[in-house]
Design a protein around this motif. Sequence first.
Motif, mmCIF file in Angstrom:
data_model
loop_
_atom_site.group_PDB
_atom_site.id
_atom_site.type_symbol
_atom_site.label_atom_id
_atom_site.label_comp_id
_atom_site.label_asym_id
_atom_site.label_seq_id
_atom_site.Cartn_x
_atom_site.Cartn_y
_atom_site.Cartn_z
ATOM 1 N N MET A 1 0.839 -1.193 0.000
ATOM 2 C CA MET A 1 0.000 0.000 0.000
ATOM 3 C C MET A 1 0.878 1.248 0.000
ATOM 4 S SD MET A 1 -2.986 1.117 2.714
ATOM 5 C CE MET A 1 -3.892 -0.396 2.479
ATOM 6 N N LYS A 2 0.535 2.226 -0.817
ATOM 7 C CA LYS A 2 1.313 3.453 -0.868
ATOM 8 C C LYS A 2 1.287 4.169 0.484
ATOM 9 C CE LYS A 2 1.327 6.164 -4.302
ATOM 10 N NZ LYS A 2 0.934 7.115 -5.364
ATOM 11 N N PHE A 3 2.368 4.883 0.737
ATOM 12 C CA PHE A 3 2.514 5.591 2.010
ATOM 13 C C PHE A 3 1.338 6.531 2.255
ATOM 14 C CE2 PHE A 3 4.013 9.587 3.954
ATOM 15 C CZ PHE A 3 4.268 9.122 5.237
ATOM 16 N N GLU A 4 0.991 7.337 1.257
ATOM 17 C CA GLU A 4 -0.074 8.324 1.440
ATOM 18 C C GLU A 4 -1.409 7.646 1.758
ATOM 19 O OE1 GLU A 4 2.037 8.104 -1.043
ATOM 20 O OE2 GLU A 4 2.504 10.034 -1.967
ATOM 21 N N ARG A 5 -1.726 6.579 1.018
ATOM 22 C CA ARG A 5 -2.995 5.901 1.247
ATOM 23 C C ARG A 5 -3.031 5.218 2.613
ATOM 24 N NH1 ARG A 5 -3.187 3.421 -3.352
ATOM 25 N NH2 ARG A 5 -2.537 1.338 -2.720
ATOM 26 N N PHE A 6 -1.889 4.651 3.026
ATOM 27 C CA PHE A 6 -1.809 3.979 4.318
ATOM 28 C C PHE A 6 -2.058 4.959 5.468
ATOM 29 C CE2 PHE A 6 0.868 2.876 8.002
ATOM 30 C CZ PHE A 6 0.287 1.666 8.348
ATOM 31 N N VAL A 7 -1.382 6.118 5.421
ATOM 32 C CA VAL A 7 -1.542 7.113 6.481
ATOM 33 C C VAL A 7 -2.963 7.665 6.484
ATOM 34 C CG1 VAL A 7 -0.749 9.345 7.351
ATOM 35 C CG2 VAL A 7 0.905 7.707 6.423
ATOM 36 N N ALA A 8 -3.513 7.933 5.295
ATOM 37 C CA ALA A 8 -4.877 8.478 5.201
ATOM 38 C C ALA A 8 -5.886 7.503 5.795
ATOM 39 C CB ALA A 8 -5.220 8.770 3.736
ATOM 40 N N MET A 9 -5.710 6.206 5.549
ATOM 41 C CA MET A 9 -6.647 5.218 6.086
ATOM 42 C C MET A 9 -6.559 5.153 7.601
ATOM 43 S SD MET A 9 -7.168 1.268 4.848
ATOM 44 C CE MET A 9 -7.659 1.871 3.219
ATOM 45 N N ARG A 10 -5.346 5.242 8.159
ATOM 46 C CA ARG A 10 -5.182 5.231 9.617
ATOM 47 C C ARG A 10 -5.839 6.467 10.234
ATOM 48 N NH1 ARG A 10 -1.947 1.989 12.460
ATOM 49 N NH2 ARG A 10 -1.659 3.645 14.001
ATOM 50 N N TYR A 11 -5.639 7.616 9.607
ATOM 51 C CA TYR A 11 -6.246 8.845 10.127
ATOM 52 C C TYR A 11 -7.768 8.784 10.077
ATOM 53 C CZ TYR A 11 -1.820 11.411 10.414
ATOM 54 O OH TYR A 11 -0.572 11.834 10.755
ATOM 55 N N MET A 12 -8.302 8.125 9.055
ATOM 56 C CA MET A 12 -9.757 8.064 8.913
ATOM 57 C C MET A 12 -10.377 7.094 9.916
ATOM 58 S SD MET A 12 -12.019 7.220 5.516
ATOM 59 C CE MET A 12 -13.827 7.304 5.569
ATOM 60 N N LEU A 13 -9.705 5.959 10.160
ATOM 61 C CA LEU A 13 -10.268 4.937 11.032
ATOM 62 C C LEU A 13 -9.938 5.155 12.504
ATOM 63 C CD1 LEU A 13 -9.537 1.747 8.861
ATOM 64 C CD2 LEU A 13 -11.672 3.027 9.064
ATOM 65 N N LYS A 14 -8.874 5.914 12.788
ATOM 66 C CA LYS A 14 -8.448 6.079 14.181
ATOM 67 C C LYS A 14 -8.362 7.555 14.542
ATOM 68 C CE LYS A 14 -5.908 1.714 14.404
ATOM 69 N NZ LYS A 14 -4.640 1.038 14.748
ATOM 70 N N ARG A 15 -9.506 8.232 14.463
ATOM 71 C CA ARG A 15 -9.566 9.630 14.888
ATOM 72 C C ARG A 15 -9.712 9.704 16.402
ATOM 73 N NH1 ARG A 15 -11.001 13.338 10.982
ATOM 74 N NH2 ARG A 15 -10.428 14.842 12.594
ATOM 75 N N LYS A 16 -9.103 10.686 17.017
ATOM 76 C CA LYS A 16 -9.167 10.863 18.459
ATOM 77 C C LYS A 16 -10.143 11.979 18.785
ATOM 78 C CE LYS A 16 -4.399 9.361 19.309
ATOM 79 N NZ LYS A 16 -3.078 9.735 19.860
ATOM 80 N N GLY A 17 -10.949 11.756 19.773
ATOM 81 C CA GLY A 17 -11.873 12.786 20.210
ATOM 82 C C GLY A 17 -13.251 12.615 19.586
ATOM 83 N N LEU A 18 -14.284 12.850 20.393
ATOM 84 C CA LEU A 18 -15.668 12.699 19.939
ATOM 85 C C LEU A 18 -16.008 13.683 18.830
ATOM 86 C CD1 LEU A 18 -18.435 11.353 20.314
ATOM 87 C CD2 LEU A 18 -18.932 13.078 22.073
ATOM 88 N N PHE A 19 -15.517 14.915 18.954
ATOM 89 C CA PHE A 19 -15.852 15.933 17.953
ATOM 90 C C PHE A 19 -15.286 15.563 16.582
ATOM 91 C CE2 PHE A 19 -15.021 19.997 15.770
ATOM 92 C CZ PHE A 19 -16.314 20.501 15.744
#
Length: 407
Positions: free
Chosen positions: A1-19
């Motif tokens: 998986m490309k670096f950009e896509r890998f990081v984007a997927m982690r950011y989308m699935l593992k957001r911190k904070g309810l807001f």
Amino acid sequence: MKFERFVAMRYMLKRKGLFAVITTLIGVAGVSVGVAALITTLSVMNGFQSDIKEKIIGAQSHILVFGRMAKDVYPQKMQAVEALPDVEGAAPNIYGQAIISYRGQSLGVIIRGLDPKQEAKINNLNESLTEGSFDAPAEWGEDAPPPLVLGTELAMNLNLFVGDDVVLISPQSISTGAGMFPKMKRFRISGLLRTGYYEFDNTIAYAPLADASDFLGLEQGVTGIAVKLKDMNKAEAVAPLIQQAVGYGYAVRTFAQMNSTLYAALKLEKAVMFIILFLIIAVASLNIASNLILLGTEKLRDIGIMRALGASPKMIRGIFMWEAMMTATVGIALGVLLALLLCWIIATFNIVELPGDIYYLTKVPVRMDLWDVLAVIGGSYLVCFFAGLYPAVKASRVHPTDAIRYG
């Protein structure tokens, strides 16, 4: 998986904070609702348009050839037209104007002369009969007036029923020893029909070909030929071929040309509705932009670390654009599924009951068009792409030292 896509997927699935989670869900839900609303509305509009076209073409034909033809000419013209490979059938046709009179009431009508057997080759007008038939019943006898079939709306306006006698008055005058007098002929109502298109049911009276020709002074001739094609979508391409077959002394018009005003209004209505509802998706894309701006603030320190480890501004932009497009993809996919569900529910269950005496149908018609769905999906991706540009460019311009220091 490309670096950009890998990081984007982690950011989308593992957001911190309810807001942060809520803003992501709002972005996805906004796109979903917009896509579902647009596809469902276009499908319903396609259903109504198809229903109207079926009613119009069911009572007319795909192509009409206009021009007076003598009784020994029109059979030859019909043979020449039917010899064309794209033509399924042809039938003689008569159109004229008259005034129908009954018990002191008078209305202007269009007289249409036809042969019921040949008419069956070009449309389903016979199936529109609600009472009686195009032929005179045997019990009328030989001395009875010729039969006449009326649309239900026209019969209702004049309070006419099967078996009533009416008088047709031709605008053409006849010369007598006492001067010029309008030509009049008595007809007897043999049937009523309902095409489902108000303009036809309220203005057209159908008479046998020979009687209509005699009444209009055509000497057993006709005023044109009605043509049915194997594929109605080829009408514009086949019309010039029919023109060559019948000669250039006649006018050839397609069903779209004969109903150009109605078709233009339907197309304009669909285009305007598409633009209005597409604004819902545009507003939803702003939620994606705000979500990415929030993500850039939240992950400022991470951006600085990635830049210090060698990530280029292009990679940072790629991370945010992948984030935007993944959010759009989830929203669009859910929106399409929701639209399919809504269209199935509307088509299967009678949720919205329409008055049958006005619309001639009681259930909302639905017809999903693949090109409409693809246009909505493509337009949604495009809007979401542009919504993600500003946050991506802004994040890529962050200096790594400042990001680590202030992140």
